[in-house]
Scaffold this active site. Structure first.
Site, PDB file in Angstrom:
ATOM      1  N   LEU A  70     -14.399  -5.395 -31.408  1.00 28.09           N
ATOM      2  CA  LEU A  70     -14.963  -4.054 -31.238  1.00 28.09           C
ATOM      3  C   LEU A  70     -13.922  -3.039 -30.803  1.00 28.09           C
ATOM      4  CD1 LEU A  70     -18.261  -5.046 -29.362  1.00 28.09           C
ATOM      5  CD2 LEU A  70     -17.961  -4.619 -31.808  1.00 28.09           C
ATOM      6  N   GLY A  71     -12.874  -3.522 -30.164  1.00 31.02           N
ATOM      7  CA  GLY A  71     -11.840  -2.621 -29.684  1.00 31.02           C
ATOM      8  C   GLY A  71     -10.682  -3.391 -29.089  1.00 31.02           C
ATOM      9  N   GLY A  73      -7.106  -2.573 -26.451  1.00 29.24           N
ATOM     10  CA  GLY A  73      -6.335  -1.605 -25.681  1.00 29.24           C
ATOM     11  C   GLY A  73      -5.209  -2.258 -24.920  1.00 29.24           C
ATOM     12  N   ALA A  74      -4.632  -1.483 -23.995  1.00 32.10           N
ATOM     13  CA  ALA A  74      -3.480  -1.971 -23.235  1.00 32.10           C
ATOM     14  C   ALA A  74      -3.844  -3.136 -22.327  1.00 32.10           C
ATOM     15  CB  ALA A  74      -2.895  -0.830 -22.403  1.00 32.10           C
ATOM     16  N   PHE A  75      -5.121  -3.192 -21.896  1.00 27.18           N
ATOM     17  CA  PHE A  75      -5.519  -4.190 -20.898  1.00 27.18           C
ATOM     18  C   PHE A  75      -6.254  -5.388 -21.480  1.00 27.18           C
ATOM     19  CE2 PHE A  75      -5.697  -0.184 -18.240  1.00 27.18           C
ATOM     20  CZ  PHE A  75      -4.414  -0.360 -17.771  1.00 27.18           C
ATOM     21  N   VAL A  78     -11.775  -6.427 -26.879  1.00 30.39           N
ATOM     22  CA  VAL A  78     -13.231  -6.423 -26.735  1.00 30.39           C
ATOM     23  C   VAL A  78     -13.853  -7.039 -27.985  1.00 30.39           C
ATOM     24  CG1 VAL A  78     -15.298  -5.043 -26.335  1.00 30.39           C
ATOM     25  CG2 VAL A  78     -13.126  -4.350 -25.305  1.00 30.39           C
ATOM     26  N   LYS A  93     -15.105  -8.197 -22.824  1.00 31.33           N
ATOM     27  CA  LYS A  93     -13.734  -7.735 -22.616  1.00 31.33           C
ATOM     28  C   LYS A  93     -12.917  -8.861 -22.008  1.00 31.33           C
ATOM     29  CE  LYS A  93     -11.174  -3.681 -21.056  1.00 31.33           C
ATOM     30  NZ  LYS A  93     -11.310  -2.340 -20.455  1.00 31.33           N
ATOM     31  N   ASP A 187      -8.224   7.646 -16.520  1.00 27.85           N
ATOM     32  CA  ASP A 187      -7.942   7.468 -17.953  1.00 27.85           C
ATOM     33  C   ASP A 187      -9.126   7.957 -18.777  1.00 27.85           C
ATOM     34  OD1 ASP A 187      -6.368   6.819 -20.129  1.00 27.85           O
ATOM     35  OD2 ASP A 187      -7.009   4.724 -20.193  1.00 27.85           O
TER      36      ASP A 187
END
Length: 272
Positions: A70-71, A73-75, A78, A93, A187
């Site tokens: 679904l996604g 990112g940097a962390f 998902v 996540k 953020d």
């Protein structure tokens, strides 16, 4: 809780137990939130967040079926997950447990859990279950099925005034709620504003209606034509301040969304 205290807990179970007195490995249940969004400091989340210790991600596959990404990112990444026993869908996540406490990014998984486990608000994504292995944390959150504000803006190209009012008031409600608890997101961007398609009052789950009853600011006087609920997410860079007016100096966040004060290297506060 001062910023130095935010690094006390070395595992998700400790994060779940601290400040509540709950034993490791058991579900949490905070006292009911009865505060007014406009007058009082928000209380700890009234719902339970279940914590489960696992040896590896393979244990999850016996109870959940994992689907599309679904996604990312940097962390962390998902994923879509479906619970096999009842078909309930989650956004999962996966966060790496970086132990570098000197790094601004090293404790992102702790920051995420700390905020989501403590507060419940109609416009903050809900955390349901935490699975923790030796190297990763898996946060099972409510699924927001309509993408992000960035996706919707790209699709529409522009919002009508009524929809803009509806969406921005929901974001403002979440931020006001967090600031009353001295939490600064750090953020905020379109990609971190998830959208969930609205359903009718009859279709809406009772738990979701209960959340809204505690925080009516997000629904009062909002255009009934707005098809989405906005859910603020990604608290990896968030920080809890001793005093809300405390000055910050960390250069964090997504550069294109940073305030001028941050870009220029000046001190800034929660308003940035």
């Amino acid at each position: 809780m001062a910023s130095s205290e935010l690094l006390e807990c070395s595992s998700a179970s400790q994060l779940c137990a601290c400040k509540t007195g709950a034993p490791h490995g058991r579900s949490l249940s905070s006292s009911s939130a009865t505060s007014s969004a406009s007058d009082e400091v928000p209380q700890q989340r009234p719902a339970s967040v279940h914590y489960v210790k696992i040896d590896s991600s393979r244990q999850l596959e016996s109870d959940f079926e994992f689907g599309e990404t679904l996604g990312e990112g940097a962390f962390g990444q998902v994923l879509l997950a479906v619970r096999k026993r009842d078909g309930e869908q989650f956004a999962v996540k996966k966060l790496a447990k970086n132990k570098d406490t000197k790094s601004t990014y090293g404790k992102s998984w702790e920051n995420e859990i700390r905020v989501l486990r403590r507060f419940q608000h109609a416009n903050i994504v809900q955390l349901e279950i935490i699975f923790e292995s030796e190297s990763n944390c898996y946060l099972f959150m409510e699924l927001c099925d309509a993408g992000t504000l960035a996706d919707e803006l790209n699709r529409r190209r522009q919002f009508q005034e009524a929809d803009t009012r509806c969406l921005l008031r929901q974001v403002g409600s979440a931020l006001s709620f967090l600031h009353k608890s001295r939490i600064v997101h750090r953020d905020l961007k379109l990609q971190n504003c998830l959208l969930k398609a609205r359903c009718s009052q009859k279709q809406q789950p009772q738990k979701a209606r209960r959340v809204r009853s505690h925080h009516s600011l997000a629904e009062d006087d909002i255009s009934a034509s707005c098809p989405f609920d906005v859910k603020l997410t990604d608290f990896g860079l968030s920080i809890e301040l001793r005093c809300l007016e405390h000055s910050l100096v960390d250069n964090v966040g997504t550069p294109v969304y940073q305030a001028p004060e941050i870009v220029n290297g000046s001190s800034y506060n929660y308003k940035c």
